[in-house]
Write an enzyme that holds these catalytic residues in place. Structure first.
Site, PDB file in Angstrom:
ATOM      1  N   LYS A 281       0.589  28.635 -33.908  1.00 16.19           N
ATOM      2  CA  LYS A 281       1.579  27.735 -33.304  1.00 16.19           C
ATOM      3  C   LYS A 281       1.366  26.317 -33.809  1.00 16.19           C
ATOM      4  CE  LYS A 281       2.194  29.967 -28.783  1.00 16.19           C
ATOM      5  NZ  LYS A 281       3.636  30.215 -28.901  1.00 16.19           N
ATOM      6  N   ARG A 355       4.276  41.062 -25.716  1.00 20.28           N
ATOM      7  CA  ARG A 355       4.868  42.411 -25.667  1.00 20.28           C
ATOM      8  C   ARG A 355       3.856  43.466 -26.102  1.00 20.28           C
ATOM      9  NH1 ARG A 355       9.466  40.376 -29.686  1.00 20.28           N
ATOM     10  NH2 ARG A 355       8.820  38.435 -28.699  1.00 20.28           N
TER      11      ARG A 355
HETATM   12  N1  BES Z   1       3.706  32.568 -25.047  1.00 22.96           N
HETATM   13  C1  BES Z   1       4.756  32.450 -25.989  1.00 22.96           C
HETATM   14  C2  BES Z   1       6.113  32.128 -25.362  1.00 22.96           C
HETATM   15  C3  BES Z   1       6.241  30.820 -24.640  1.00 22.96           C
HETATM   16  C4  BES Z   1       6.798  29.739 -25.282  1.00 22.96           C
HETATM   17  C5  BES Z   1       5.873  30.700 -23.322  1.00 22.96           C
HETATM   18  C6  BES Z   1       6.963  28.549 -24.621  1.00 22.96           C
HETATM   19  C7  BES Z   1       6.028  29.502 -22.662  1.00 22.96           C
HETATM   20  C8  BES Z   1       6.582  28.431 -23.310  1.00 22.96           C
HETATM   21  C9  BES Z   1       4.933  33.759 -26.761  1.00 22.96           C
HETATM   22  O1  BES Z   1       3.787  34.506 -26.945  1.00 22.96           O
HETATM   23  C10 BES Z   1       5.483  33.414 -28.102  1.00 22.96           C
HETATM   24  O2  BES Z   1       4.837  32.692 -28.791  1.00 22.96           O
HETATM   25  N2  BES Z   1       6.655  33.916 -28.429  1.00 22.96           N
HETATM   26  C11 BES Z   1       7.276  33.640 -29.673  1.00 22.96           C
HETATM   27  C12 BES Z   1       7.932  34.912 -30.137  1.00 22.96           C
HETATM   28  C13 BES Z   1       8.433  34.849 -31.543  1.00 22.96           C
HETATM   29  C14 BES Z   1       7.284  34.764 -32.522  1.00 22.96           C
HETATM   30  C15 BES Z   1       9.263  36.082 -31.818  1.00 22.96           C
HETATM   31  C16 BES Z   1       8.328  32.540 -29.459  1.00 22.96           C
HETATM   32  O3  BES Z   1       8.980  32.532 -28.409  1.00 22.96           O
HETATM   33  O4  BES Z   1       8.456  31.693 -30.326  1.00 22.96           O
HETATM   34 ZN    ZN Z   2       2.660  33.955 -28.647  1.00 25.93          ZN
END
Ligand code: BES
Ligand code: ZN
Ligand code: ZN
Length: 503
Positions: A281, A355
């Site tokens: 991230k 997931r």
């Molecule tokens: N934990 C994050 C989602 C999230 C984002 C929670 C902001 C709370 C606030 C999750 O694991 C994630 O990173 N999801 C990705 C999925 C993508 C790579 C398909 C996302 O939402 O960018």
């Molecule tokens: Zn994530």
């Protein structure tokens, strides 16, 4: 934080307190202000001067004198009776939040509160007690443990007397009991979310679940790393592999005495820190990723509340808990994982990890328990947060009757939901050339919240299934007076109300 809530049939100004609180409806005509004038004679003039009319979100605080001592008068606007009932109840909650926010900087801890008219909360004394108590707990919550300057900490013990007509005492009392359980459970969930990942490891959170189960005689199973490997839970293994913290899978069981009670499974995402893994991230997105276990915190805290409240449903709570970190062992994009039920998935993006861990937990619960409905609760996608913002969580299901139950629970609890279409047209987004599924949706389909929902739905199979994406609502919700910066405990109020009102 210690909160004492008492009831009295006296007029609020007859009670010894530091502040006298009146919830005022808009327009002001019927506000019971007469007795307050003994404490602050020019009250009406000040109300006119400040153009306070009882509108939702407004307040008017002045210092008067009672028995020769300074005494505050707090008028808190609750808005108009014309609004829909659930909107009025929400305005009442926010007014309770405004009351605590006003009390904090003035160091007021003993309050005498004149209850609003029952009309405001749907004519039910129980609802008045429930919402007052739960919201006082929510509003008084602070995450203060790491601030050494005590002047900055508002960790207070409150002694609050709620003045109500004698005939409502029984109902309000029962409502306060329920609301207190809910408020404490919400705050417990917030506390776990607010704790840094350094201070709440997967092992710590699993130990908390164990403590709760022991205290309330709930059955609990905790799988450690060895057992998770032995059971071939490839999702949890794949996500946790890059971390030096061991993963856990927690399963708690509440059994109702009611004959023929249905069984609901609640499965909560418990990523104690989400760095994104090798699909790392950006720094700003990582700032809040200690909160990525909010789903697990919600389902575990819900179990504690219902252990007290004893709803007429059986509940299984499952939480796969681990960190998504990076080392030489970490899962690589392109790796293929095999889940507990034998399904395979290509990990195209290691940041879509929620997931992967939920898949194993869902498959395990589906195989070992007789479930009527399954609900997942997860801070799953930024896409959901972008679509709905901080005030509504995403509700995804193909079961119309569950959809209606969930929406209703959302409205009565204050943890509000908004439906996103879990339509079969989106299913093809997670097709994969080299495995059964892909852990991210194809670009052409967009709708990241829904394609994530479809990934999960695979593991519920033919069960009645509901997915809640709480990524936008779990923390840092602005403008709502009973919240603070940090975690909201979203999901606890919702699930406790859902289970308690199940028929
Ligand atoms: N934990 C994050 C989602 C999230 C984002 C929670 C902001 C709370 C606030 C999750 O694991 C994630 O990173 N999801 C990705 C999925 C993508 C790579 C398909 C996302 O939402 O960018
Ligand atoms: Zn994530
Ligand atoms: Zn995550």
């Amino acid at each position: 934080m210690n909160i004492t809530l008492q009831l009295s049939a006296q007029s609020c100004t007859d009670i010894a307190a530091q502040a006298y609180v009146v919830f005022c409806e808009h327009p002001l005509e019927h506000a019971p202000l007469e007795s307050l004038k003994k404490i602050y004679p020019p009250l009406e003039a000040v109300i006119a001067q400040r153009t306070f009319t009882g509108k939702a979100g407004s307040s008017c605080v002045v210092t008067g004198v009672r028995d020769g001592q300074p005494a505050y008068v707090m008028l808190i606007g609750v808005g108009s009776l014309k609004d829909a009932e659930h909107e009025r109840v929400e305005q009442f909650r926010r007014a309770v939040g405004t009351m605590i926010r006003a009390a904090e900087p003035l160091s007021i801890t003993r309050l005498a509160v004149c209850a609003p008219s029952l009309e405001l909360v749907g004519k039910d004394p129980w609802v008045l007690g429930k919402e007052f108590a739960s919201t006082v707990y929510l509003a008084a919550y602070h995450f203060n443990g790491f601030i050494t300057d005590k002047a900055r900490c508002f960790d207070r013990d409150y002694d609050i007397t709620l003045c109500i007509p004698e005939q409502h005492r029984g109902g309000v009392e029962l409502g306060i009991e329920y609301g207190t359980r809910v408020g404490r459970a919400v705050n417990q969930s917030r506390q776990w979310c607010d704790l840094p990942a350094l201070n709440l490891t997967p092992t710590d959170l699993a130990n908390q679940a164990q403590r709760i189960a022991q205290a309330h005689d709930l059955k609990i199973t905790v799988f450690d790393k060895a057992k998770i490997y032995q059971e071939k839970m490839g999702g949890i293994i794949g996500v946790s592999r890059g971390s030096s913290q061991e993963p856990r899978l927690v399963i708690m069981e509440y059994k109702s005495d009611a004959p023929k009670a249905p069984t609901l499974a609640l499965v909560g995402k418990g990523i104690t820190f989400d760095s994104g893994g090798l699909s790392i991230k950006p720094a700003v997105s990582m700032e809040t990723m200690k909160d990525d276990m909010a789903g697990a915190a919600a389902v575990i805290s819900t179990m504690e509340a219902i252990a007290h409240l004893k709803p007429k449903v059986n509940v299984i709570a499952a939480a796969p808990i681990c960190e998504n970190m990076i080392n030489g062992e970490a899962t690589r994009p392109g790796d293929i994982l095999t889940f507990y039920d034998g399904t395979t998935a290509e990990v195209k993006n290691t940041d879509a990890e929620g997931r992967l861990v939920l898949a194993d937990a869902m498959a395990y619960v589906k195989k070992h328990y007789k479930i009527d409905h399954m609900i997942t609760v997860a801070t799953l996608t930024g896409s959901c947060a972008a679509a709905l913002g901080p005030f509504f969580a995403g509700l995804m299901t193909q079961d119309e009757s569950m959809k209606n139950r969930m929406l209703a629970a959302g409205r009565i609890s204050g943890d509000r939901l908004w439906p996103l279409p879990l339509h079969d047209d989106y299913r093809r987004a997670i097709r994969c050339d080299v495995a059964d599924l892909c852990n991210i949706g194809s670009d052409r389909y967009k709708a990241g919240a829904i394609t994530a929902g479809f990934f999960l739905k695979h593991f519920a199979g033919d069960l009645s299934y509901v997915h809640l994406d709480i990524a936008g609502t779990a923390f840092n919700v602005p403008d709502i007076a009973y919240y603070r910066p940090g975690a909201t405990g979203f999901g606890v109020r919702l699930l406790v109300d859902l289970l308690s009102t199940w028929e």
